[in-house]
Design an enzyme around this catalytic site. Structure first.
Site, mmCIF file in Angstrom:
data_model
loop_
_atom_site.group_PDB
_atom_site.id
_atom_site.type_symbol
_atom_site.label_atom_id
_atom_site.label_comp_id
_atom_site.label_asym_id
_atom_site.label_seq_id
_atom_site.Cartn_x
_atom_site.Cartn_y
_atom_site.Cartn_z
ATOM 1 N N ARG A 52 -12.122 57.116 -24.619
ATOM 2 C CA ARG A 52 -11.853 55.679 -24.445
ATOM 3 C C ARG A 52 -12.324 55.238 -23.045
ATOM 4 O O ARG A 52 -12.315 56.036 -22.111
ATOM 5 C CB ARG A 52 -10.353 55.404 -24.684
ATOM 6 C CG ARG A 52 -9.978 55.646 -26.153
ATOM 7 C CD ARG A 52 -8.491 55.544 -26.406
ATOM 8 N NE ARG A 52 -7.946 54.237 -26.115
ATOM 9 C CZ ARG A 52 -6.639 53.975 -26.143
ATOM 10 N NH1 ARG A 52 -5.760 54.922 -26.445
ATOM 11 N NH2 ARG A 52 -6.223 52.757 -25.870
ATOM 12 N N GLN A 82 -5.210 47.110 -19.466
ATOM 13 C CA GLN A 82 -4.469 48.249 -18.895
ATOM 14 C C GLN A 82 -4.945 48.598 -17.485
ATOM 15 O O GLN A 82 -4.171 49.103 -16.678
ATOM 16 C CB GLN A 82 -4.581 49.453 -19.827
ATOM 17 C CG GLN A 82 -3.811 49.221 -21.132
ATOM 18 C CD GLN A 82 -3.958 50.355 -22.130
ATOM 19 O OE1 GLN A 82 -4.880 51.169 -22.019
ATOM 20 N NE2 GLN A 82 -3.090 50.416 -23.119
ATOM 21 N N ARG A 107 6.315 50.515 -18.537
ATOM 22 C CA ARG A 107 6.342 49.814 -17.247
ATOM 23 C C ARG A 107 7.672 49.995 -16.527
ATOM 24 O O ARG A 107 7.718 50.187 -15.321
ATOM 25 C CB ARG A 107 6.077 48.312 -17.466
ATOM 26 C CG ARG A 107 4.635 48.017 -17.835
ATOM 27 C CD ARG A 107 4.525 46.683 -18.531
ATOM 28 N NE ARG A 107 3.170 46.250 -18.768
ATOM 29 C CZ ARG A 107 2.406 46.684 -19.771
ATOM 30 N NH1 ARG A 107 2.866 47.573 -20.624
ATOM 31 N NH2 ARG A 107 1.171 46.216 -19.927
ATOM 32 N N GLY A 153 -3.213 55.845 -23.813
ATOM 33 C CA GLY A 153 -4.082 55.084 -22.915
ATOM 34 C C GLY A 153 -3.285 54.431 -21.808
ATOM 35 O O GLY A 153 -3.707 54.400 -20.641
ATOM 36 N N SER A 178 -10.195 45.987 -20.890
ATOM 37 C CA SER A 178 -8.813 46.336 -21.251
ATOM 38 C C SER A 178 -7.894 45.837 -20.155
ATOM 39 O O SER A 178 -8.168 46.027 -18.966
ATOM 40 C CB SER A 178 -8.673 47.855 -21.370
ATOM 41 O OG SER A 178 -7.311 48.216 -21.333
ATOM 42 N N ASP A 232 -3.531 45.027 -31.189
ATOM 43 C CA ASP A 232 -2.742 45.994 -31.973
ATOM 44 C C ASP A 232 -2.303 45.419 -33.321
ATOM 45 O O ASP A 232 -1.875 46.154 -34.209
ATOM 46 C CB ASP A 232 -1.510 46.474 -31.179
ATOM 47 C CG ASP A 232 -1.919 47.300 -29.963
ATOM 48 O OD1 ASP A 232 -3.126 47.542 -29.790
ATOM 49 O OD2 ASP A 232 -1.033 47.690 -29.187
ATOM 50 N N LYS A 240 7.325 49.721 -26.532
ATOM 51 C CA LYS A 240 6.629 50.808 -25.819
ATOM 52 C C LYS A 240 6.036 50.251 -24.520
ATOM 53 O O LYS A 240 6.068 50.910 -23.491
ATOM 54 C CB LYS A 240 5.543 51.338 -26.767
ATOM 55 C CG LYS A 240 4.644 52.381 -26.220
ATOM 56 C CD LYS A 240 4.017 53.216 -27.328
ATOM 57 C CE LYS A 240 2.778 52.615 -27.996
ATOM 58 N NZ LYS A 240 1.531 52.840 -27.238
ATOM 59 N N SER A 241 5.502 49.034 -24.577
ATOM 60 C CA SER A 241 4.878 48.466 -23.374
ATOM 61 C C SER A 241 5.902 48.240 -22.269
ATOM 62 O O SER A 241 5.678 48.612 -21.107
ATOM 63 C CB SER A 241 4.195 47.141 -23.721
ATOM 64 O OG SER A 241 3.125 47.380 -24.599
HETATM 65 O O1 LIG Z 1 -0.494 47.322 -21.613
HETATM 66 C C1 LIG Z 1 -0.090 47.702 -22.719
HETATM 67 O O2 LIG Z 1 1.089 48.075 -22.909
HETATM 68 C C2 LIG Z 1 -1.054 47.696 -23.831
HETATM 69 C C3 LIG Z 1 -2.184 46.907 -23.765
HETATM 70 C C4 LIG Z 1 -3.142 46.746 -24.880
HETATM 71 O O3 LIG Z 1 -4.338 47.401 -24.543
HETATM 72 P P1 LIG Z 1 -5.671 46.590 -24.060
HETATM 73 O O4 LIG Z 1 -5.365 45.846 -22.842
HETATM 74 O O5 LIG Z 1 -6.666 47.678 -23.843
HETATM 75 O O6 LIG Z 1 -6.032 45.691 -25.197
HETATM 76 C C5 LIG Z 1 -2.603 47.328 -26.184
HETATM 77 O O7 LIG Z 1 -3.662 47.487 -27.108
HETATM 78 C C6 LIG Z 1 -1.920 48.657 -25.949
HETATM 79 O O8 LIG Z 1 -1.421 49.173 -27.166
HETATM 80 C C7 LIG Z 1 -0.742 48.508 -25.025
HETATM 81 C C1 LIG Z 2 -3.612 51.292 -28.188
HETATM 82 C C2 LIG Z 2 -2.347 51.707 -28.133
HETATM 83 O O1 LIG Z 2 -1.763 52.360 -27.102
HETATM 84 P P1 LIG Z 2 -2.448 53.022 -25.812
HETATM 85 O O2 LIG Z 2 -3.623 52.190 -25.413
HETATM 86 O O3 LIG Z 2 -1.386 53.053 -24.772
HETATM 87 O O4 LIG Z 2 -2.885 54.423 -26.197
HETATM 88 C C3 LIG Z 2 -1.438 51.391 -29.257
HETATM 89 O O5 LIG Z 2 -0.238 51.684 -29.134
HETATM 90 O O6 LIG Z 2 -1.880 50.875 -30.297
#
Ligand SMILES: O=C(O)C1=C[C@@H](OP(=O)(O)O)[C@@H](O)[C@H](O)C1
Ligand SMILES: C=C(OP(=O)(O)O)C(=O)O
Length: 405
Positions: free
Chosen positions: A119, A162, A27, A91, A160, A287, A22-23
């Protein structure tokens, strides 16, 4: 499917294919959408979060064609005034797209589930004051309006990764050069590595020293052909299942040299191959928290989890969710400010568990449920977020699962 009933099962040794990452999916879709030419992605994962990112990109003018396992991306990024981007529960989608829409000067409304909007968005709120762009958060939406200017960005890295990914995606497109300085220890740092991986694929140049990214402006995303690798975050649940049942599991489509954070599942399971309690640091791989907590409930002794506090800000409060559900199963979890202790023990049968609207809680509990008689897990549909075929795969492995409602 409202809930699932899972029976104590015997696991078969088979070979399986995982959903893709998914990550990397988010991207690569976003990078392809920012280029001027057509890109193709093989094996994009098909889950709710990726569909959410695609729906947002469509609203921004991008179109897609699906032929078999190939997705073709026709980029035409154009932001209409007052466009509404619904990020549902994702997120990543929200935090990756905010800096990108800030490049323009249109007002954009983001919305999503109640939980998503709870969040943290603190980094963008802080930057809005610092860099003077518009950012307004209500209980139901976030309104943003650029333009954001190139320059020096100082960002707290402890909340985070992200936010860092969102900024790394957007800053190369600004008119001038930028620097991004990370303050504090960067959490979930492997996720930033995979951002840099995809940026490199799209021809974007970023230099970095320890806590500083140097990002030349006026860059252009180049089109690419890309194949998404298998997802270790999903595989973690099945590796744990195989471990708990003392079976071998072979997964066909994982990269043995992967940069994914949750690649660490293999090292963690190796660390507890003697079935004795251990210590797990979740700083870089939050995760994996729910499934490792589930595994630790079946180890001899008390396992220690450190750097767990960020698990409270995911699709659920994952610490509280696991504490409550493990308690129903007869397992004690003691929680401190940023640590937890789980003492292994026998699981209680005939329990009704809550999935807390969280895919990773549902999957972690499902794995444990295979070890005791007759468990119901409510809210099982949450798996759509990342692994829609999870229960189908459990069935292939020999787990008796009945879907209800
Ligand atoms: O960049 C990403 O694809 C993700 C980063 C992580 O979040 P955090 O950076 O908030 O830990 C992870 O928990 C999320 O499921 C996916
Ligand atoms: C935290 C997760 O995803 P996101 O932050 O993209 O909602 C996840 O997939 O566990």
């Amino acid at each position: 499917m409202k809930s699932v009933r899972i029976y104590q099962s015997t696991i078969q040794t088979i070979s399986l294919k995982m959903p893709t990452s998914k990550s990397y999916g988010h991207r690569s879709l976003i990078a392809a959408s920012l280029s001027k030419e057509v890109s193709t992605i093989q094996n994009l994962p098909n889950n709710q979060d990726i569909q959410t990112t695609m729906a947002c990109l469509k609203k921004l003018g991008v179109s897609f064609r699906q032929e078999g396992s190939q997705t073709t991306i026709y980029p035409k990024w154009k932001i209409q005034n007052s466009v509404v981007l619904d990020c549902h529960e994702s997120g990543s989608t929200l935090r990756f797209l905010i800096p990108l829409v800030l490049i323009g000067d249109r007002i954009v409304k983001f919305q999503g589930t109640k939980r998503l909007l709870e969040r943290p968005q603190t980094i963008y709120e802080f930057l809005a004051r610092e860099k003077e762009f518009f950012f307004e958060k209500t209980a139901h939406s976030i309104f943003v309006k650029g333009p954001i200017q190139a320059g020096h960005f100082v960002v707290d890295g402890t909340i985070s990764s992200q936010f860092i990914t969102g900024l790394l995606l957007a800053l190369p497109l600004l008119k001038g050069d930028s620097t991004l300085e990370i303050q504090g220890e960067l959490v979930s740092k492997d996720y930033v590595e995979i951002t840099l991986d995809v940026l490199c694929l799209a021809g974007i140049r970023i230099e970095r020293t320890n806590h500083l990214f140097m990002i030349p402006g006026n860059q252009h995303y180049q089109a690419f052909k890309y194949e998404v690798e298998g997802d270790y975050s999903s595989a973690a649940f099945l590796y744990a299942l195989a471990f708990l049942h003392r079976k071998e599991l072979s997964i066909e489509n994982l990269n043995s040299f992967s940069k994914q954070a949750d690649f660490k599942i293999l090292a963690f399971l190796e660390q507890v191959k003697n079935r004795k309690a251990s210590s797990f640091d979740l700083e870089g791989c939050p995760d994996l928290g729910p499934i490792l907590m589930a595994v630790s409930s079946q180890l001899e002794g008390t396992s220690h989890f450190v750097n767990i506090k960020r698990l409270r800000f995911k699709e659920s409060d994952r610490i509280e969710a696991m504490r409550e559900e493990l308690k129903k199963l007869g397992i004690e979890m003691k929680v401190g400010e940023n640590e937890a202790f789980i003492t292994g023990g026998k699981l209680r049968p005939n329990q009704i568990l809550s999935g807390h609207h969280d895919h990773r809680i549902v999957m972690a509990l499902s794995v444990l449920a295979t070890l005791t008689k007759n468990t119901v897990i409510e809210g099982a549909n949450a798996i759509q977020k990342s692994y829609p075929n999870f229960f189908e795969d459990l069935k292939k492995l020999g787990v008796r699962v009945e879907e209800e409602g």
